[in-house]
Design a protein around this motif. Sequence first.
Motif, PDB file in Angstrom:
ATOM      1  N   HIS A 176       0.887  -1.247   0.142  1.00 51.37           N
ATOM      2  CA  HIS A 176      -0.044   0.013  -0.049  1.00 51.37           C
ATOM      3  C   HIS A 176       0.830   1.247  -0.066  1.00 51.37           C
ATOM      4  CE1 HIS A 176      -3.898  -2.046   0.478  1.00 51.37           C
ATOM      5  NE2 HIS A 176      -3.311  -2.584   1.491  1.00 51.37           N
ATOM      6  N   TYR A 178      -0.952   4.413  -0.558  1.00 52.14           N
ATOM      7  CA  TYR A 178      -2.069   5.461  -0.269  1.00 52.14           C
ATOM      8  C   TYR A 178      -2.708   4.986   0.999  1.00 52.14           C
ATOM      9  CZ  TYR A 178      -0.755   6.525  -5.020  1.00 52.14           C
ATOM     10  OH  TYR A 178       0.241   6.916  -6.202  1.00 52.14           O
ATOM     11  N   ASN A 239      -9.464   9.973  -5.596  1.00 53.62           N
ATOM     12  CA  ASN A 239      -8.554   9.063  -5.375  1.00 53.62           C
ATOM     13  C   ASN A 239      -8.485   8.524  -4.036  1.00 53.62           C
ATOM     14  OD1 ASN A 239      -7.459   9.406  -8.102  1.00 53.62           O
ATOM     15  ND2 ASN A 239      -6.702  11.407  -7.739  1.00 53.62           N
ATOM     16  N   THR A 242      -5.829   3.023  -0.472  1.00 56.81           N
ATOM     17  CA  THR A 242      -6.331   1.395  -0.581  1.00 56.81           C
ATOM     18  C   THR A 242      -6.509   0.845   0.599  1.00 56.81           C
ATOM     19  OG1 THR A 242      -3.936   1.193  -0.955  1.00 56.81           O
ATOM     20  CG2 THR A 242      -5.381   1.703  -2.832  1.00 56.81           C
ATOM     21  N   ASN A 268     -10.014  -6.632  -0.475  1.00 56.60           N
ATOM     22  CA  ASN A 268      -9.227  -6.786  -1.780  1.00 56.60           C
ATOM     23  C   ASN A 268      -9.122  -5.235  -2.528  1.00 56.60           C
ATOM     24  OD1 ASN A 268      -8.665  -9.628  -2.168  1.00 56.60           O
ATOM     25  ND2 ASN A 268     -10.706  -9.996  -2.195  1.00 56.60           N
ATOM     26  N   GLU A 269     -10.421  -4.583  -2.243  1.00 52.26           N
ATOM     27  CA  GLU A 269     -10.449  -3.183  -2.616  1.00 52.26           C
ATOM     28  C   GLU A 269      -9.779  -2.225  -1.633  1.00 52.26           C
ATOM     29  OE1 GLU A 269     -13.834  -1.966  -5.165  1.00 52.26           O
ATOM     30  OE2 GLU A 269     -14.617  -3.583  -4.353  1.00 52.26           O
ATOM     31  N   ILE A 270     -10.270  -2.413  -0.356  1.00 56.95           N
ATOM     32  CA  ILE A 270      -9.677  -1.640   0.559  1.00 56.95           C
ATOM     33  C   ILE A 270      -9.269  -2.336   1.885  1.00 56.95           C
ATOM     34  CG2 ILE A 270     -10.437   0.143   2.317  1.00 56.95           C
ATOM     35  CD1 ILE A 270     -11.738   1.841   0.307  1.00 56.95           C
ATOM     36  N   THR A 271      -8.032  -2.147   2.346  1.00 56.04           N
ATOM     37  CA  THR A 271      -7.655  -2.987   3.451  1.00 56.04           C
ATOM     38  C   THR A 271      -8.003  -2.058   4.823  1.00 56.04           C
ATOM     39  OG1 THR A 271      -5.988  -4.256   2.469  1.00 56.04           O
ATOM     40  CG2 THR A 271      -5.649  -3.791   4.881  1.00 56.04           C
ATOM     41  N   VAL A 337      -1.178  -4.423  -4.609  1.00 57.96           N
ATOM     42  CA  VAL A 337      -1.934  -3.327  -4.668  1.00 57.96           C
ATOM     43  C   VAL A 337      -1.732  -2.486  -5.994  1.00 57.96           C
ATOM     44  CG1 VAL A 337      -2.594  -1.221  -3.601  1.00 57.96           C
ATOM     45  CG2 VAL A 337      -2.132  -3.212  -2.070  1.00 57.96           C
ATOM     46  N   LYS A 338      -2.772  -2.271  -6.751  1.00 61.10           N
ATOM     47  CA  LYS A 338      -2.599  -1.269  -7.919  1.00 61.10           C
ATOM     48  C   LYS A 338      -3.207  -0.141  -7.891  1.00 61.10           C
ATOM     49  CE  LYS A 338      -1.987  -5.378 -11.120  1.00 61.10           C
ATOM     50  NZ  LYS A 338      -2.636  -6.276 -12.078  1.00 61.10           N
ATOM     51  N   LYS A 339      -2.402   0.939  -8.338  1.00 60.05           N
ATOM     52  CA  LYS A 339      -3.173   2.177  -8.221  1.00 60.05           C
ATOM     53  C   LYS A 339      -2.473   3.196  -9.133  1.00 60.05           C
ATOM     54  CE  LYS A 339      -5.408   5.743  -5.544  1.00 60.05           C
ATOM     55  NZ  LYS A 339      -6.292   6.114  -4.280  1.00 60.05           N
TER      56      LYS A 339
END
Length: 339
Positions: A176, A178, A239, A242, A268-271, A337-339
């Motif tokens: 992560h 962000y 934005n 995550t 999976n989208e936000i921890t 994690v992709k962003k």
Amino acid sequence: MATLKEIAEKAGVSVATVSRVLNYDTTLSVSDETKKRIFEIAQELNYKTPRERNQIGAKERLRFGVVNWYSESQELDDPYYMAIRLGVEKECFHRQIELVKLFKKDGSYESEWLTGLDGIIAVGKFGKQNIDLFTSVTKHIVFVDYSPNEDRFDSVVVDFRKATARVLQYLIDLGHKYIGYIGGREYVDDGQLIQDERERTFYEYLYLRGMFIPEYVFTGRFIAEDGYMLMKQALQLPNRPTAFFIASDSMAIGALRALHEAGIDVPNEITVVGFNDLPTSKFVQPPLSTVQVYTEFMGETAVELLVEQIQTKREIPKKIVVPTKLVVRESSCAHTVKK
């Protein structure tokens, strides 16, 4: 203190005779002269019956007050302090210490309940006005979860800085970049803001790594309702983070509800990682990763400090820093994690 045997030897009678005389056994056949001699010797040797010794023990029994900076209704909204208080109660019961419980009522305390206390355990954050009230009652005071004056008072606190740094490094290691923060603001009675070490460490740790984003910090009260509201605000960001470090499990549980309503997959989208490890944390969906705080141990330690302070007449204050443990559950996981 004299024993029955000593009285018997001096009176020239058996121990059984002395016991029956001192307990006013009317069935005992013994002369009045012998009875008189036994009573006189017992008085001379300052003998105390078991009942009298128990009465002396009762008079010497310690009487503590546990002062909660929350009201009873506020404590239900944030069970963190309740867990500390229960630790205090458990240890006092074990040590046969009388305990008086005081909660804040209409923003203050009923001072008449503070009279006759041998010591005070103050659970929470307190300003000068309340501290002056406590010191007017007794010099034996232990603060729990707060250290207002390390040169004057004993205290039991959590190592918030190390715990927060551990969480942040854990999230960074997961990939992560962000990371958001949801926490609470607390004030002492004079309106002065108490600096939360979790929020401060969050800023310092990420700032030094070029990862701090001011828009990712949200603060309110340490209750589920505010966790829900603040997460809904965070989800409006173009934005969004995550991962979120949330400074109490109560707030984290509210935040999870907001994420579920928004249809966001945790983790999976936000921890999400919380703080305190409340009993309910392992039963939410998904089970909450959190920092375990040994709240009951903190309460027990406060009682031990207070007893030791009174018995040894120690003048130098002690500060006990209690460690924490990161408990990883399903609200966080290792993934790219992709962003």
